[in-house]
Structures are given as C-alpha cells and as structure tokens.
Design an enzyme around this catalytic site. Structure first.
Site, mmCIF file in Angstrom:
data_model
loop_
_atom_site.group_PDB
_atom_site.id
_atom_site.type_symbol
_atom_site.label_atom_id
_atom_site.label_comp_id
_atom_site.label_asym_id
_atom_site.label_seq_id
_atom_site.Cartn_x
_atom_site.Cartn_y
_atom_site.Cartn_z
ATOM 1 N N PRO A 89 6.164 -0.473 4.871
ATOM 2 C CA PRO A 89 6.293 -0.539 3.411
ATOM 3 C C PRO A 89 5.837 0.742 2.728
ATOM 4 C CG PRO A 89 5.217 -2.507 4.275
ATOM 5 C CD PRO A 89 5.276 -1.521 5.399
ATOM 6 N N CYS A 90 6.436 1.025 1.592
ATOM 7 C CA CYS A 90 6.016 2.149 0.755
ATOM 8 C C CYS A 90 4.930 1.647 -0.178
ATOM 9 C CB CYS A 90 7.202 2.682 -0.048
ATOM 10 S SG CYS A 90 6.789 4.072 -1.128
#
Length: 418
Positions: A89-90
C-alpha cells in the site's frame, strides 16, 4: 544463483502467476516452475476472514503461504532468496527520531514499507521488484516526492541501486488502462550492478535497463531532473523526511545516492487487447444485468454533473465530474478496475452483452481476465471468498502480464550471475 523468490503482500498470487506462467483449467494449477517461491506472506488486518490467503493456498498448496501479520514476523527466519517481490500500500512514510534513543530512527507505525526495509536489512536479497500506485512518486501533497525519497534512501543505505518506471498496462497491449509504478532494485554486489555501471543513467532508462528492454519507450528527450539523496546532502533518513522535496518523473534511476529522473513516452504498441476481447462469449447469468428501475441511477452516476456542496466552515462550492462512456466502449482496453467493481457506482464497468444486447456489469471471470488471471482463479471453496470479495481481490491485484514480462527478463539477469 538460484531463482528463488519471497513474495510479500501476496494477495491471490499475481507475482507467482506471472513469473511461473501459471495455467488453470478449473481443477489443476500448472506452473512452469521458472521460479521457486520459497516463502510468501499474506495477511489482511481489517477483516476477520482471510479470503486472499485462502485462495493462495488452495491454488499453490497448504504450506505455500504464511498467514501472519508481517510486522510480527522475525525477518531473520525468512528463507534466503534471490528476489524479493511485493505490491504494498501507498502510505505516509514519515520518520522521526526515536525518543528512547537519540540516534535511533523510527517509522510511522503500521506502515508496511518498514517491513520491507527490515527484510532487506536481514536477508540482503540480490534483487527486489516492487509494485505500487503511481501517486507514490508525488506523495504526500504537502511535500512532493518525500515518500519515494525515503524509500530510495532506505534502499541506498542497504546497498542497492534502483530503477523505476510508471507502466500503463494498456499501452503495451494488455486489457486494462492501469498505471502502476514498478521499482527494481539490485544490490551493489551483483554482476548486474557492475554491468549497469558501464552505461549512463540516460542509457539505462532509455535502452539498457530492465524496463526499457521489456517496455520500450520513444527516444525523445522530454523533461528530466536530478538530485542527491546520499549522506553528502542528507545526513540520515530523518533529514529526508523533514526536508526532501523533489519532482519525480515517470522513469528514473538512483545509483550511489544520485537520482536521475526522466519524463518518457511509450513506443506505440501495434496490438491491443480490448474490453470486448475479454467478455464471455456465451450466455451470462441474468443477475448481472441492470434492472430497469436502476437505469436512471446508473445514467446519473455515469453522466456529467455539477453539484453544490458545503464545506465544514459553511462555504459553498461546486463538485464537478465529467461524463463517462455508458455503456463502456468495447473497442478499447478496460478502464482501471477498482475494488468496488460490479457495485452500483460510477467506476464500475457496464457493458452491452454480446448475446442479448442488454446492459450488464462484468462477471467475476471477466474481472479476472482484465487482470490477466486464469478464469475462475478466485472461485474457491472457502466461504470467505464471496462473489463480492472476488471483485475486491481483482481490484487490489496487479496486471499479471506486466510481471510476466519482467519475470522472464529477470531470469536472464539471474542466470548471468552464475
């Protein structure tokens, strides 16, 4: 050097499907066994059930994956491996001084990048291939480029050079307009590192690097930039977090702490795969067709609109959206698929059925085809994998064809290490 892989944030096995040219006939999974996946991890903290993990082990075997919070895994117990892969995930990667140790550094809690960094420090794999959303290059909005800068410095501190490229899958013949940044890191101890030293940064990005070889770009010099991220400019990673600000373009390389970034354009691909190409050819269950009473809502969601809204402070403003094709065009690749696919919302695809001519949403198999997974890959026995979760899994997945091409080229790189 053996072709061994550790897969983090494994999902339903996109990297493994691509790297090993996986085929599935509805009953038997056939792997080409180009790569030996020695360890994988998949854990979804926000749900009680583990549908993605259930899919991974049903397809690849009971002991093929570990279902444990990666933050609780002792990284020294992970098997040695040649290649570390993962789509993560960012998030906000900011760091600060440790209160308990003036010289120590601690990352924001719950951020998965630091788990990757721990694996790199503990196992020092020769090669790393990561995938993320392309906004990583410009995050956060208040300090552009900081998060990617922190990642690059972490890799530098562990002895790696890094090449990256934003790849839109549709521009290379795949069935979806999905933009993702791919990050390839190689350790300074490898033959590949020594080979790449023969070329300039521009040569690596435009012709000699892994991305240029598998995803060719036009030899047109657009925009470029460079900066330093090593100790010469930033004493440690905290200074990166506090002060680093840089405009990353969609391609680039970092070697010895020097960043070179370029704005590049893909070479025209003569063959494309369209949304129409991946639609099921036979009759589709009526449950996927749009009900007449919902057509008005769908038309509104897909149409252009300008809606007055009110901010918390009472100030009025207008929220605007442009019109989307309704139904979706079948002679172009699919739009980016989200985790909300098939629900009644603006982003879901709506197509004209090839048999009946009526409007409907995509089937789970068509969602899998958009991501280039085998048909019915997520159709497993586990009760956790509802039909809604099948769409969710595909919205979270990567385009298998992209990593398939990279995996084939990585085979050559690893073979040259022997």
């Amino acid at each position: 050097m053996e072709k061994t892989v550790v897969e983090l944030f494994a999902g339903v096995g996109g990297f493994r499907c691509g790297f090993n040219d996986v085929e599935f006939d509805g009953g038997t999974v056939k792997e080409q066994n180009n790569w030996n996946f020695v360890w994988a991890n998949q854990w979804e903290p926000s749900t009680k059930t583990q549908a993605a993990f259930d899919c991974y082990i049903e397809r690849f075997g009971e002991n093929s994956c570990v279902c444990q919070d990666i933050g609780e895994v002792d990284k020294t117990t992970i098997p040695d491996h040649t290649l570390l892969v993962g789509g993560f995930p960012c998030q906000d990667y900011s760091v600060a001084r440790s209160l308990s140790n003036e010289k120590g550094i601690e990352g924001k809690k719950g951020v998965l990048w630091w788990e990757i960094a721990e694996v790199l420090e503990a196992k020092q794999p020769p090669f790393v291939l990561l995938e993320n959303v392309d906004r990583l290059l410009r995050s956060p909005s208040t300090q552009r480029g900081r998060d990617f800068g922190i990642m690059l410095r972490s890799l530098l501190d562990n002895g790696y050079a890094v090449e990256w490229r934003v790849i839109n899958a549709a521009e290379y013949g795949f069935p979806q307009k999905r933009r993702r940044v791919f990050i390839f890191a190689y350790h300074e101890s490898t033959n590949y590192f020594k080979e790449m030293k023969k070329y300039s940064p521009e040569q690596i990005v435009y012709s000699n690097g892994i991305f240029a070889k598998e995803f060719p770009i036009k030899d047109v010099k657009l925009k470029k930039g460079n900066t330093i991220i090593s100790q010469e400019e930033f004493e440690d990673i905290v200074y990166i977090s506090d002060e680093f600000n840089f405009h990353f373009f969609n391609a680039g390389i970092m070697v010895n702490g020097i960043i070179h970034t370029y704005k590049v354009e893909p070479k025209e691909c003569k063959e494309i795969t369209t949304l129409g190409d991946i639609l099921e050819k036979g009759e589709v269950d009526e449950k996927y067709f749009l009900l007449d009473e919902k057509l008005e809502k769908w038309t509104f969601l897909k149409g252009s609109k300008k809606i007055e809204r009110t901010k918390p402070n009472g100030e009025k403003y207008y929220f605007s959206e442009g019109q989307l094709a309704f139904p979706d065009k079948l002679d172009v690749p699919a739009r980016t698929m989200l985790t909300s696919e098939s629900t009644t919302n603006r982003s879901s695809h709506v197509v004209k059925d090839k048999v009946s001519g009526n409007l409907r949403t995509l089937t789970p198999v068509e969602a899998e085809r958009i991501q280039m997974f085998p048909d019915n890959w997520t159709n497993i026995e586990s009760k956790a994998m509802t039909e809604r979760r099948r769409y969710f899994m595909m919205g979270n997945a990567l385009v298998v064809g992209v990593v398939q091409k990279l995996g084939h080229y990585l085979e050559k790189i690893v073979e040259d290490e022997n």
